[in-house]
Design an enzyme around this catalytic site. Structure first.
Site, PDB file in Angstrom:
ATOM      1  N   GLU A  98       0.662  -1.162  -0.114  1.00 25.65           N
ATOM      2  CA  GLU A  98       0.012  -0.033  -0.063  1.00 25.65           C
ATOM      3  C   GLU A  98       0.853   1.252  -0.040  1.00 25.65           C
ATOM      4  O   GLU A  98       0.418   2.486  -0.596  1.00 25.65           O
ATOM      5  CB  GLU A  98      -1.109  -0.176   1.207  1.00 25.65           C
ATOM      6  CG  GLU A  98      -2.021  -1.172   1.040  1.00 25.65           C
ATOM      7  CD  GLU A  98      -2.656  -1.764   2.314  1.00 25.65           C
ATOM      8  OE1 GLU A  98      -2.446  -1.194   3.371  1.00 25.65           O
ATOM      9  OE2 GLU A  98      -3.190  -2.626   2.015  1.00 25.65           O
ATOM     10  N   GLY A 174      -6.654  -8.013   1.388  1.00 25.49           N
ATOM     11  CA  GLY A 174      -8.165  -7.492   1.583  1.00 25.49           C
ATOM     12  C   GLY A 174      -9.083  -7.630   0.754  1.00 25.49           C
ATOM     13  O   GLY A 174     -10.169  -7.171   0.549  1.00 25.49           O
ATOM     14  N   SER A 214      -5.131 -11.934   3.281  1.00 21.36           N
ATOM     15  CA  SER A 214      -6.431 -12.498   3.527  1.00 21.36           C
ATOM     16  C   SER A 214      -6.247 -13.748   4.476  1.00 21.36           C
ATOM     17  O   SER A 214      -6.916 -14.677   4.563  1.00 21.36           O
ATOM     18  CB  SER A 214      -7.183 -12.889   2.529  1.00 21.36           C
ATOM     19  OG  SER A 214      -7.679 -11.666   1.575  1.00 21.36           O
TER      20      SER A 214
HETATM   21  P1  13P Z   1      -5.427  -8.448   4.645  1.00 14.78           P
HETATM   22  O1  13P Z   1      -5.048  -9.565   5.654  1.00 14.78           O
HETATM   23  O2  13P Z   1      -6.528  -7.682   5.105  1.00 14.78           O
HETATM   24  O3  13P Z   1      -5.656  -9.198   3.497  1.00 14.78           O
HETATM   25  O4  13P Z   1      -4.115  -7.676   4.651  1.00 14.78           O
HETATM   26  C1  13P Z   1      -2.989  -8.342   4.516  1.00 14.78           C
HETATM   27  C2  13P Z   1      -1.946  -7.140   4.890  1.00 14.78           C
HETATM   28  O5  13P Z   1      -1.888  -6.150   3.991  1.00 14.78           O
HETATM   29  C3  13P Z   1      -1.037  -6.913   5.953  1.00 14.78           C
HETATM   30  O6  13P Z   1      -0.152  -6.605   5.789  1.00 14.78           O
END
Ligand code: 13P
Length: 254
Positions: A98, A174, A214
């Site tokens: 991100e 996510g 996830s």
């Molecule tokens: P999620 O578990 O919500 O997919 O996010 C993973 C993540 O980016 C952890 O840094």
């Protein structure tokens, strides 16, 4: 080679200080039976000191989600490694997808941040991972190689002992889509062999490589039982004790 599992929660942009304190408290109280699994909480910067107060008398580790490489100066809004260290935190997530996607981080800035973190005695959790487009065009291995070698450029064996790598396929973050255990294992093995090529057997056998994307109670055990998966970097499921603790317990059982 038996490596202790490491389960980290990346809280991302969630939790006021009151909420953060409550969640950390619940995790602490309900994880006292965890002996062989390292737990790390990575809340927003604003909650670091609050959570340190909660976890300081426990085995739970604390980490930030980002940092800047400069030590000081006119960099409005930035936080350096020393500031993070002064909260009691011992870890810092670096190069999350991100941050690469929305905040223009590159392999070069990731490398600078890792070095600045290590200089201050913080342990970096270094994130790598391919996008959906990159996976579909068959260039996953190439992307991973570029990101891993770029991130770790110029480090020595001693510094590598402080590093955790997190493989997070961007398409699994996510989205509810998890990489299959085979898909994840394949990339984890590649990462370990890249580390081996650059730093040798001792470093590559000891380094812990987390999977992220996830991860939840239902898939934790199968993912964590792969030979090169040494933990998880958890997003969504780390925001409640009820969903985070079962992942820690799955790791502890293995
Ligand atoms: P999620 O578990 O919500 O997919 O996010 C993973 C993540 O980016 C952890 O840094």
């Amino acid at each position: 080679m038996k490596r202790n599992k490491v389960i980290a929660g990346n809280w991302k942009l969630h939790k006021s200080n009151t909420e953060a304190q409550q969640l950390a408290n619940q995790i602490k109280i309900r994880s006292t039976d965890i002996k062989n699994t390292d737990i790390i909480l990575c809340p927003p910067f604003t909650a670091l000191t609050v959570i340190y107060d909660v976890v300081k008398d426990s085995a739970i580790g604390l980490g930030a989600q980002n940092m800047y490489w400069e030590k000081s100066g006119a960099f409005t809004g930035e936080i350096n490694a020393e500031m993070i260290k002064s909260t009691g935190a011992g870890y810092v997530i670096i190069g999350h997808s991100e941050r690469r996607q929305y905040f223009a981080e590159t392999d070069e800035t990731v490398n600078k941040k890792i070095k600045a973190a290590l200089d201050e005695g913080l342990k970096p959790i270094v994130c790598v991972g391919e996008s959906l487009d990159q996976r579909e065009t068959g260039i996953t291995a190439q992307i991973i190689e570029t990101q891993v070698t770029g991130a770790l450029a110029g480090l020595n064996e001693q510094q590598m002992a402080e590093i955790i790598i997190a493989y997070e396929p961007v398409w699994a973050i996510g989205t509810g889509k998890t990489a299959s255990p085979e898909q994840a294992q394949e990339v984890h093995a590649q990462i370990r062999s890249l580390v081996n090529k650059q730093f040798g057997d001792a470093v590559s056998e000891n380094i812990r490589i987390q999977y992220g994307g996830s991860v939840k109670a239902e898939n934790a055990e199968i993912l964590l039982s792969q030979p090169d998966i040494d933990g998880a970097l958890v997003g969504g499921a780390c925001l409640k004790a009820e969903t985070f603790l079962p992942i820690i317990q799955a790791a502890e059982k293995l």
